[in-house]
Write a protein that holds these residues in place. Structure first.
Motif, PDB file in Angstrom:
ATOM      1  N   GLU A 113      16.118  40.700  17.533  1.00  0.00           N
ATOM      2  CA  GLU A 113      15.938  41.164  16.338  1.00  0.00           C
ATOM      3  C   GLU A 113      15.206  42.398  16.206  1.00  0.00           C
ATOM      4  N   THR A 114      14.259  42.779  17.185  1.00  0.00           N
ATOM      5  CA  THR A 114      13.515  43.920  17.435  1.00  0.00           C
ATOM      6  C   THR A 114      14.370  45.016  17.913  1.00  0.00           C
ATOM      7  N   SER A 115      15.227  44.780  18.875  1.00  0.00           N
ATOM      8  CA  SER A 115      16.356  45.810  19.421  1.00  0.00           C
ATOM      9  C   SER A 115      17.494  46.143  18.234  1.00  0.00           C
ATOM     10  N   ARG A 116      17.827  44.913  17.612  1.00  0.00           N
ATOM     11  CA  ARG A 116      18.544  45.080  16.360  1.00  0.00           C
ATOM     12  C   ARG A 116      18.072  45.968  15.431  1.00  0.00           C
ATOM     13  N   ALA A 117      16.838  46.011  15.129  1.00  0.00           N
ATOM     14  CA  ALA A 117      16.236  46.770  14.054  1.00  0.00           C
ATOM     15  C   ALA A 117      16.246  48.220  14.303  1.00  0.00           C
ATOM     16  N   VAL A 118      16.078  48.476  15.652  1.00  0.00           N
ATOM     17  CA  VAL A 118      16.044  49.799  16.343  1.00  0.00           C
ATOM     18  C   VAL A 118      17.447  50.654  16.097  1.00  0.00           C
ATOM     19  N   VAL A 119      18.479  49.589  16.427  1.00  0.00           N
ATOM     20  CA  VAL A 119      19.818  50.142  16.332  1.00  0.00           C
ATOM     21  C   VAL A 119      20.243  50.518  14.877  1.00  0.00           C
ATOM     22  N   LEU A 120      19.719  49.553  13.881  1.00  0.00           N
ATOM     23  CA  LEU A 120      20.027  49.960  12.566  1.00  0.00           C
ATOM     24  C   LEU A 120      19.419  51.020  12.070  1.00  0.00           C
ATOM     25  N   PHE A 121      18.262  51.290  12.541  1.00  0.00           N
ATOM     26  CA  PHE A 121      17.418  52.534  12.115  1.00  0.00           C
ATOM     27  C   PHE A 121      18.268  53.782  12.565  1.00  0.00           C
ATOM     28  N   PHE A 122      18.530  53.837  13.892  1.00  0.00           N
ATOM     29  CA  PHE A 122      19.091  55.135  14.295  1.00  0.00           C
ATOM     30  C   PHE A 122      20.515  55.275  13.605  1.00  0.00           C
ATOM     31  N   HIS A 123      21.325  54.065  13.371  1.00  0.00           N
ATOM     32  CA  HIS A 123      22.418  54.151  12.675  1.00  0.00           C
ATOM     33  C   HIS A 123      22.541  54.610  11.407  1.00  0.00           C
ATOM     34  N   GLY A 172       8.823  41.263  34.116  1.00  0.00           N
ATOM     35  CA  GLY A 172       8.981  40.799  32.895  1.00  0.00           C
ATOM     36  C   GLY A 172       9.440  41.956  31.862  1.00  0.00           C
ATOM     37  N   PHE A 173       8.917  42.917  31.847  1.00  0.00           N
ATOM     38  CA  PHE A 173       9.008  44.292  31.046  1.00  0.00           C
ATOM     39  C   PHE A 173      10.672  44.677  31.467  1.00  0.00           C
ATOM     40  N   LEU A 174      10.918  44.910  32.659  1.00  0.00           N
ATOM     41  CA  LEU A 174      12.470  45.229  32.861  1.00  0.00           C
ATOM     42  C   LEU A 174      13.368  44.284  32.321  1.00  0.00           C
ATOM     43  N   TYR A 175      13.043  42.869  32.249  1.00  0.00           N
ATOM     44  CA  TYR A 175      13.832  41.863  31.921  1.00  0.00           C
ATOM     45  C   TYR A 175      13.913  42.150  30.201  1.00  0.00           C
ATOM     46  N   THR A 176      12.763  42.410  29.586  1.00  0.00           N
ATOM     47  CA  THR A 176      12.865  42.609  28.257  1.00  0.00           C
ATOM     48  C   THR A 176      13.403  43.692  27.710  1.00  0.00           C
ATOM     49  N   PHE A 177      13.366  44.682  28.683  1.00  0.00           N
ATOM     50  CA  PHE A 177      14.021  46.072  28.297  1.00  0.00           C
ATOM     51  C   PHE A 177      15.556  45.885  28.407  1.00  0.00           C
ATOM     52  N   LEU A 178      15.881  45.339  29.426  1.00  0.00           N
ATOM     53  CA  LEU A 178      17.249  45.040  29.800  1.00  0.00           C
ATOM     54  C   LEU A 178      18.158  44.354  28.623  1.00  0.00           C
ATOM     55  N   PHE A 179      17.231  43.226  28.172  1.00  0.00           N
ATOM     56  CA  PHE A 179      17.638  42.454  27.090  1.00  0.00           C
ATOM     57  C   PHE A 179      18.011  43.196  25.844  1.00  0.00           C
ATOM     58  N   GLY A 180      16.989  44.066  25.534  1.00  0.00           N
ATOM     59  CA  GLY A 180      17.087  45.033  24.316  1.00  0.00           C
ATOM     60  C   GLY A 180      18.363  46.187  24.461  1.00  0.00           C
ATOM     61  N   VAL A 181      18.500  46.585  25.728  1.00  0.00           N
ATOM     62  CA  VAL A 181      19.641  47.399  25.753  1.00  0.00           C
ATOM     63  C   VAL A 181      21.022  46.788  25.636  1.00  0.00           C
ATOM     64  N   LEU A 182      21.119  45.330  26.154  1.00  0.00           N
ATOM     65  CA  LEU A 182      22.449  44.573  26.013  1.00  0.00           C
ATOM     66  C   LEU A 182      22.586  44.507  24.597  1.00  0.00           C
ATOM     67  N   VAL A 183      21.482  44.041  23.811  1.00  0.00           N
ATOM     68  CA  VAL A 183      21.503  43.866  22.377  1.00  0.00           C
ATOM     69  C   VAL A 183      22.022  45.188  21.606  1.00  0.00           C
ATOM     70  N   ALA A 184      21.367  46.293  21.988  1.00  0.00           N
ATOM     71  CA  ALA A 184      21.632  47.675  21.311  1.00  0.00           C
ATOM     72  C   ALA A 184      23.261  47.921  21.612  1.00  0.00           C
ATOM     73  N   ALA A 185      23.636  47.588  22.976  1.00  0.00           N
ATOM     74  CA  ALA A 185      24.928  48.153  23.458  1.00  0.00           C
ATOM     75  C   ALA A 185      25.757  47.228  22.424  1.00  0.00           C
ATOM     76  N   PHE A 186      25.433  45.936  22.214  1.00  0.00           N
ATOM     77  CA  PHE A 186      26.432  44.878  21.427  1.00  0.00           C
ATOM     78  C   PHE A 186      26.454  45.316  20.023  1.00  0.00           C
ATOM     79  N   TYR A 187      25.389  45.769  19.587  1.00  0.00           N
ATOM     80  CA  TYR A 187      25.701  46.066  17.878  1.00  0.00           C
ATOM     81  C   TYR A 187      26.503  47.703  17.891  1.00  0.00           C
ATOM     82  N   GLU A 188      26.062  48.416  18.952  1.00  0.00           N
ATOM     83  CA  GLU A 188      26.895  49.796  19.011  1.00  0.00           C
ATOM     84  C   GLU A 188      28.193  49.618  19.145  1.00  0.00           C
TER      85      GLU A 188
END
Length: 327
Positions: A40-50, A101-117
């Motif tokens: 949801e956090t990554s999705r919110a970022v994508v929606l903001f920039f969109h 842990g941070f890289l995993y979280t970031f990777l997960f966020g990037v995958l979510v962002a790419a999905f919504y893009e």
């Protein structure tokens, strides 16, 4: 599945390192809850920039979005760690696990962002395709109306010239000509707003129209009609045959010495209009106006394209007939 396995690997390694065991509550908190929050956090970022850069598909936008996902998930990762562990326990964890842990979280966020893009891109592509089709249809309709308006003045001018000559030489024939001309114009007015009309009506109109041509050219033009009776309840764009007759006269010699012969016959669910080919001297055969008119009508109606065949001795146009129930 891949993301869940990565998170399980991270959680399992860190938990075993610190506590020596893995609990069900820990699994739920660290895999399900954390995954939903990261999503949801990554999705919110994508929606903001969109929303902010809706019309921009630039490197700058994607870089800022990537940076936003990085910062948001860095803050989120720190918050999740503090939610489950005390600062002293976090400091006791090996740095490699924290980095993982941070890289995993970031990777997960990037995958979510790419999905919504990808979803936004597909939606924009679909919308652009629909708009292009609508614009294409509007252009076709405008072209059709323009072509239709070109036919009427030309036809009226020729008819009035013929009528003028008849009034001076044969008043009885002039009266007959006026009656047929009235029938032709009645058809023009009645069919003007229709997309389709019965083939039987179109053929009756064509015969009336041909009478006007025959009066004008005499033995220089002939017309033969051979259409199956069971096809006469099919539909056709109005004025199709008139345009084909006009097209044949426009591009061919019409005289008693070199008569123009036109035939209209049925062939399965098609109407075949053929004329002998005897082009006017010095004229290049273009067929841009008349045939473009017919082709535009069939395209707007989402019907099969007309078939045009040019041979040394003949010119043929095949137009599909449309069943009433599919119109």
């Amino acid at each position: 599945m891949v993301v869940a396995l990565l998170r399980f690997g991270l959680f399992g390694s860190a938990t075993l390192e610190m506590e020596g065991k893995i609990t069900l509550q820990g699994l739920l908190d660290n895999i399900l809850l954390a995954s939903v929050v990261i999503w949801e956090t990554s999705r919110a970022v994508v929606l903001f920039f969109h929303r902010r850069y809706a019309l921009q598909l630039s490197v700058k936008r994607y870089f800022l979005e990537l940076l936003g996902v990085l910062l948001a998930n860095a803050i989120l990762y720190g918050a999740l760690m503090l939610l489950h562990e005390s600062p002293q326990e976090i400091l006791a964890v090996k740095p490699i696990f924290l980095l993982y842990g941070f890289l995993y979280t970031f990777l997960f966020g990037v995958l979510v962002a790419a999905f919504y893009e990808l979803l936004f891109y597909m939606e924009a592509w679909k919308k652009a395709t629909q708009e292009a089709e609508e614009l294409k249809k509007i252009n076709l309709i405008a072209q059709l109306e323009s072509l239709k308006n070109q036919v009427k003045p030309h036809f009226l001018f020729n008819s009035l010239n013929t009528l003028t000559a008849l009034v001076e030489t044969d008043s009885a024939k002039a009266v007959k000509f006026i009656a047929e001309l009235a029938q032709v114009y009645r058809y023009l007015l009645q069919s003007n707003e229709k997309e389709l009309i019965g083939l039987d009506q179109e053929l009756q109109f064509t015969q009336a129209y041909f009478f006007l041509l025959r009066t004008r050219f005499g033995e220089g033009i002939s017309l033969g009609i051979d259409v199956a009776e069971n096809l006469k309840n099919y539909l056709i764009p109005p004025l199709t045959l008139q345009i084909l007759l006009e097209n044949a006269m426009k591009h061919n010699q019409v005289s008693v010495r070199k008569p123009l012969t036109v035939s209209i016959r049925s062939e399965q669910d098609w109407l075949v209009v053929r004329n002998n080919f005897q082009p006017k001297r010095g004229q290049v055969l273009t067929n841009k106006v008349g045939l473009a008119n017919i082709a535009a009508k069939y395209k707007i109606l989402d019907q099969p394209a007309i078939i045009i065949t040019q041979e040394p001795e003949s010119f043929t146009v095949k137009v599909p007939l449309i069943k009433a129930e599919t119109a």
